[in-house]
Motif scaffolding. Structure first.
Motif, PDB file in Angstrom:
ATOM      1  N   THR A   4       0.826  -1.206   0.000  1.00 18.99           N
ATOM      2  CA  THR A   4       0.000   0.000   0.000  1.00 18.99           C
ATOM      3  C   THR A   4       0.862   1.258   0.000  1.00 18.99           C
ATOM      4  O   THR A   4       0.548   2.239  -0.685  1.00 18.99           O
ATOM      5  N   ALA A   5       1.946   1.249   0.745  1.00 19.18           N
ATOM      6  CA  ALA A   5       2.859   2.396   0.748  1.00 19.18           C
ATOM      7  C   ALA A   5       3.396   2.649  -0.656  1.00 19.18           C
ATOM      8  O   ALA A   5       3.559   3.801  -1.074  1.00 19.18           O
ATOM      9  N   THR A   6       3.639   1.579  -1.393  1.00 16.63           N
ATOM     10  CA  THR A   6       4.137   1.733  -2.756  1.00 16.63           C
ATOM     11  C   THR A   6       3.063   2.307  -3.671  1.00 16.63           C
ATOM     12  O   THR A   6       3.348   3.174  -4.510  1.00 16.63           O
ATOM     13  N   VAL A   7       1.822   1.856  -3.525  1.00 18.10           N
ATOM     14  CA  VAL A   7       0.731   2.408  -4.331  1.00 18.10           C
ATOM     15  C   VAL A   7       0.613   3.917  -4.107  1.00 18.10           C
ATOM     16  O   VAL A   7       0.575   4.711  -5.051  1.00 18.10           O
ATOM     17  N   ILE A   8       0.556   4.319  -2.848  1.00 18.57           N
ATOM     18  CA  ILE A   8       0.373   5.737  -2.506  1.00 18.57           C
ATOM     19  C   ILE A   8       1.546   6.576  -2.997  1.00 18.57           C
ATOM     20  O   ILE A   8       1.372   7.594  -3.680  1.00 18.57           O
ATOM     21  N   ASN A   9       2.735   6.148  -2.655  1.00 19.77           N
ATOM     22  CA  ASN A   9       3.908   6.987  -2.892  1.00 19.77           C
ATOM     23  C   ASN A   9       4.410   6.922  -4.330  1.00 19.77           C
ATOM     24  O   ASN A   9       4.902   7.920  -4.861  1.00 19.77           O
ATOM     25  N   SER A  59       4.471   9.748   7.232  1.00 20.86           N
ATOM     26  CA  SER A  59       3.633  10.422   6.240  1.00 20.86           C
ATOM     27  C   SER A  59       2.280   9.732   6.106  1.00 20.86           C
ATOM     28  O   SER A  59       1.248  10.394   5.937  1.00 20.86           O
ATOM     29  N   ALA A  60       2.274   8.396   6.187  1.00 22.06           N
ATOM     30  CA  ALA A  60       1.010   7.664   6.122  1.00 22.06           C
ATOM     31  C   ALA A  60       0.124   8.012   7.304  1.00 22.06           C
ATOM     32  O   ALA A  60      -1.108   8.093   7.181  1.00 22.06           O
ATOM     33  N   ASP A  61       0.738   8.248   8.435  1.00 23.97           N
ATOM     34  CA  ASP A  61      -0.005   8.554   9.657  1.00 23.97           C
ATOM     35  C   ASP A  61      -0.769   9.870   9.545  1.00 23.97           C
ATOM     36  O   ASP A  61      -1.821  10.044  10.154  1.00 23.97           O
ATOM     37  N   VAL A  62      -0.256  10.787   8.738  1.00 21.17           N
ATOM     38  CA  VAL A  62      -0.930  12.082   8.565  1.00 21.17           C
ATOM     39  C   VAL A  62      -1.680  12.152   7.227  1.00 21.17           C
ATOM     40  O   VAL A  62      -2.182  13.210   6.853  1.00 21.17           O
ATOM     41  N   ASP A  85      -8.540  -2.877  -1.522  1.00 19.96           N
ATOM     42  CA  ASP A  85      -8.325  -3.569  -0.249  1.00 19.96           C
ATOM     43  C   ASP A  85      -9.408  -3.125   0.742  1.00 19.96           C
ATOM     44  O   ASP A  85      -9.553  -1.929   0.998  1.00 19.96           O
ATOM     45  N   PRO A  86     -10.189  -4.073   1.296  1.00 18.50           N
ATOM     46  CA  PRO A  86     -11.227  -3.691   2.264  1.00 18.50           C
ATOM     47  C   PRO A  86     -10.683  -2.925   3.474  1.00 18.50           C
ATOM     48  O   PRO A  86     -11.442  -2.199   4.132  1.00 18.50           O
ATOM     49  N   GLN A  87      -9.402  -3.067   3.769  1.00 20.67           N
ATOM     50  CA  GLN A  87      -8.830  -2.317   4.891  1.00 20.67           C
ATOM     51  C   GLN A  87      -8.694  -0.823   4.563  1.00 20.67           C
ATOM     52  O   GLN A  87      -8.425  -0.022   5.453  1.00 20.67           O
ATOM     53  N   HIS A  88      -8.872  -0.465   3.303  1.00 16.76           N
ATOM     54  CA  HIS A  88      -8.862   0.906   2.764  1.00 16.76           C
ATOM     55  C   HIS A  88      -7.710   1.768   3.280  1.00 16.76           C
ATOM     56  O   HIS A  88      -7.860   2.959   3.504  1.00 16.76           O
ATOM     57  N   ASN A  89      -6.538   1.166   3.412  1.00 16.82           N
ATOM     58  CA  ASN A  89      -5.383   1.930   3.890  1.00 16.82           C
ATOM     59  C   ASN A  89      -4.877   2.925   2.853  1.00 16.82           C
ATOM     60  O   ASN A  89      -4.370   3.989   3.210  1.00 16.82           O
ATOM     61  N   ALA A  90      -5.006   2.592   1.565  1.00 14.53           N
ATOM     62  CA  ALA A  90      -4.591   3.545   0.538  1.00 14.53           C
ATOM     63  C   ALA A  90      -5.483   4.779   0.559  1.00 14.53           C
ATOM     64  O   ALA A  90      -5.016   5.906   0.361  1.00 14.53           O
ATOM     65  N   THR A  91      -6.763   4.557   0.809  1.00 16.06           N
ATOM     66  CA  THR A  91      -7.697   5.682   0.916  1.00 16.06           C
ATOM     67  C   THR A  91      -7.308   6.584   2.082  1.00 16.06           C
ATOM     68  O   THR A  91      -7.204   7.812   1.928  1.00 16.06           O
ATOM     69  N   MET A  92      -7.068   5.989   3.236  1.00  8.71           N
ATOM     70  CA  MET A  92      -6.683   6.785   4.408  1.00  8.71           C
ATOM     71  C   MET A  92      -5.313   7.412   4.231  1.00  8.71           C
ATOM     72  O   MET A  92      -5.070   8.535   4.685  1.00  8.71           O
TER      73      MET A  92
END
Length: 259
Positions: free
Chosen positions: A21-26, A230-233, A44-51
């Motif tokens: 997911t970090a790779t998708v976002i960044n 960065s993901a945290d914010v 991904d149902p966990q929707h981490n990329a969205t967040m």
């Protein structure tokens, strides 16, 4: 540019915690910095990329769940959300996506629901990146059915390396049975730490193994706490701290993917 002309890249690994997911976002953000029009599809149902893109979906928001379920007439244009960064859009996920597989189990052509849903996109995207669940599921198969490329993330740890064989076999089976256009663009090593013997050993194996060395990306994503910060914010690292190792690595990866 029509959907069929976009590069459709699934970022995948059947193991969790490997930097997918970090790779998708960044990577998506870094590609936007390169002047590309990018759409991220969070499958991904966990929707981490969205967040991770700083987006919280409202209760009545249209998400990828609405696009692939059989009782919805939602259009992709209804689901696409602009992020706060130019050239970077998102089709968000939602926890409801976890139930989509049960709903689709008896649906005709269930492995092509995502492909059919996105065919009507009239916007202009150079790159469409798909985040996938950390398992081989019907959601993952839907992504592989529409993708033209797979970028495999491999954490430089022994268990992650051992899981590569199964993923390569899965991609090969999808290519044979569902999507002949599907190919592996590359394997990108993540969480690399030159101070640890484990990281160095896995990198040596990737470089020496006949199955993987031709696929290995030149860019390595190093361990960098700024990526998780960065993901945290809810901000891609290239916009959070562009001078960090994490930002530099993903900028290099974007240039490599483009070239």
């Amino acid at each position: 540019m029509a959907l069929r002309e976009a590069r459709r890249i699934a970022v995948a690994n059947e193991k969790g915690g490997v930097g997918k997911t970090a790779t998708v976002i960044n990577l998506g953000a870094a590609l936007a910095l390169e002047g590309k029009k990018v759409l991220i599809v969070d499958m991904d149902p966990q929707h981490n990329a969205t967040m991770g893109l700083g987006i919280e979906t409202e209760e009545d928001a249209v998400t990828v769940y609405d696009l692939i379920t059989t009782d919805s007439d939602a259009l992709p244009e209804d689901a696409i959300m602009q992020t706060q960064w130019k050239g970077l859009d998102l089709i968000p996920s939602h926890i409801d996506l976890a139930g989509a597989e049960i709903e689709l189990i008896d649906a005709e052509g269930r492995e092509n629901r995502l492909k059919e849903a996105l065919e009507s996109i009239n916007g202009s995207y150079d790159m469409i990146l798909f985040d996938t669940p950390p398992s081989l599921s019907l959601l993952t198969v839907n992504v592989f059915a529409i993708a033209s490329e797979v970028l495999v993330t491999c954490q430089t740890q022994p268990y992650a390396f051992a899981a590569l064989d199964d993923l390569i076999d899965t991609i090969s089976a999808i290519k044979d049975d569902i999507n002949p256009e599907l190919n592996i663009t590359g394997i990108v090593a993540t969480f690399f730490d030159k101070r640890t013997r484990a990281s160095l050993n896995v990198m040596d194996k990737l470089k020496e193994d006949d199955r993987f060395r031709q696929m290995l990306c030149n860019t390595v994503i190093r361990v960098n706490t700024t990526i998780s910060d960065s993901a945290d914010v809810g901000k891609p690292v290239v916009f959070y701290r562009k001078s960090s190792y994490g930002a530099l690595d993903y900028i290099h990866l974007a240039k490599e993917i483009v070239s």
